[in-house]
Motif scaffolding. Structure first.
Motif, PDB file in Angstrom:
ATOM      1  N   ASN A   1       4.699 -21.692 -27.005  1.00  0.00           N
ATOM      2  CA  ASN A   1       3.751 -21.059 -27.907  1.00  0.00           C
ATOM      3  C   ASN A   1       2.379 -21.619 -27.530  1.00  0.00           C
ATOM      4  O   ASN A   1       2.158 -22.816 -27.601  1.00  0.00           O
ATOM      5  CB  ASN A   1       4.128 -21.420 -29.339  1.00  0.00           C
TER       6      ASN A   1
ATOM      7  N   LYS B   1      -2.242 -19.058 -31.579  1.00  0.00           N
ATOM      8  CA  LYS B   1      -1.961 -18.054 -32.603  1.00  0.00           C
ATOM      9  C   LYS B   1      -1.553 -16.717 -31.989  1.00  0.00           C
ATOM     10  O   LYS B   1      -0.667 -16.043 -32.501  1.00  0.00           O
ATOM     11  CB  LYS B   1      -3.200 -17.901 -33.475  1.00  0.00           C
ATOM     12  N   ASP B   2      -2.179 -16.318 -30.897  1.00  0.00           N
ATOM     13  CA  ASP B   2      -1.969 -14.982 -30.337  1.00  0.00           C
ATOM     14  C   ASP B   2      -1.325 -14.954 -28.956  1.00  0.00           C
ATOM     15  O   ASP B   2      -1.101 -13.877 -28.409  1.00  0.00           O
ATOM     16  CB  ASP B   2      -3.315 -14.245 -30.263  1.00  0.00           C
ATOM     17  N   TRP B   3      -1.041 -16.108 -28.362  1.00  0.00           N
ATOM     18  CA  TRP B   3      -0.610 -16.148 -26.967  1.00  0.00           C
ATOM     19  C   TRP B   3       0.683 -16.922 -26.776  1.00  0.00           C
ATOM     20  O   TRP B   3       0.932 -17.922 -27.442  1.00  0.00           O
ATOM     21  CB  TRP B   3      -1.705 -16.789 -26.103  1.00  0.00           C
ATOM     22  N   THR B   4       1.470 -16.472 -25.796  1.00  0.00           N
ATOM     23  CA  THR B   4       2.660 -17.168 -25.326  1.00  0.00           C
ATOM     24  C   THR B   4       2.404 -17.509 -23.855  1.00  0.00           C
ATOM     25  O   THR B   4       1.777 -16.724 -23.142  1.00  0.00           O
ATOM     26  CB  THR B   4       3.892 -16.246 -25.434  1.00  0.00           C
TER      27      THR B   4
ATOM     28  N   HIS C   1       0.431  -6.815 -25.530  1.00  0.00           N
ATOM     29  CA  HIS C   1       1.700  -7.537 -25.390  1.00  0.00           C
ATOM     30  C   HIS C   1       2.429  -7.110 -24.120  1.00  0.00           C
ATOM     31  O   HIS C   1       2.478  -5.931 -23.776  1.00  0.00           O
ATOM     32  CB  HIS C   1       2.590  -7.293 -26.614  1.00  0.00           C
TER      33      HIS C   1
ATOM     34  N   THR D   1       8.964 -21.397 -21.564  1.00  0.00           N
ATOM     35  CA  THR D   1       7.972 -20.624 -22.304  1.00  0.00           C
ATOM     36  C   THR D   1       7.527 -21.475 -23.480  1.00  0.00           C
ATOM     37  O   THR D   1       8.353 -22.143 -24.108  1.00  0.00           O
ATOM     38  CB  THR D   1       8.583 -19.312 -22.824  1.00  0.00           C
TER      39      THR D   1
ATOM     40  N   LYS E   1       1.246 -12.338 -27.780  1.00  0.00           N
ATOM     41  CA  LYS E   1       2.526 -12.339 -28.494  1.00  0.00           C
ATOM     42  C   LYS E   1       2.901 -10.925 -28.916  1.00  0.00           C
ATOM     43  O   LYS E   1       2.041 -10.040 -29.001  1.00  0.00           O
ATOM     44  CB  LYS E   1       2.434 -13.234 -29.729  1.00  0.00           C
TER      45      LYS E   1
END
Length: 143
Positions: free
Chosen positions: A123, A126-129, A101, A121, A95
């Motif tokens: 979620n 916590k840290d990734w898309t 990123h 896209t 993210k």
């Protein structure tokens, strides 16, 4: 958020990824920064993930990608090799504000060059898309 709510959120993510029991899921770009909860839920759903050395036709490619990982177009093309005609590539990127990123414009430029189009896209923790990439219908009928 309590643990049960977190587990339910990750399970629903497995549903959004479209992973079903019996599917073959190939993982590329694994490193110690991946979302282990997401991996665990996908493994619970479909069994062990295969790596890029597999000889199997795969239904889903789970591609963890960071800004400094090299050439995204080449890696996406490599991901297409074992992918079934109706398969999906899930491109997971850190993210915004996280190390590694990847700008959305990089994905928007790389995917079509590799013969893929982005359809959505989500979620992915916590840290990734995660960007869902598929071969356009016309390309699938020619493969």
């Amino acid at each position: 958020m309590n643990a049960t709510a977190g587990q339910a959120e990750v399970k629903s993510l497995a549903d959004r990824f479209g992973v079903e029991p019996g599917m073959v899921v190939m993982e590329m770009g694994y490193d110690d920064d991946v979302d282990q909860d997401l991996r665990d839920v996908l493994i619970d759903r479909c069994g062990d993930l295969v790596d890029e050395e597999t000889d199997e036709v795969v239904d889903v490619v789970l591609l963890w990608w960071r800004d400094d990982d090299g050439d995204l177009v080449e890696t996406l093309i490599d991901a297409l090799g074992p992918l079934a005609d109706n398969g999906v590539v899930w491109l997971l990127t850190p993210k915004a504000g996280r190390p590694g990123h990847v700008e959305p414009s990089d994905i928007n430029e790389s995917a079509p060059t590799a013969g893929l189009q982005q359809t959505s896209t989500v979620n992915a923790g916590k840290d990734w898309t995660a960007a869902r990439l598929v071969a356009p219908r016309a390309a699938r009928s020619r493969r």
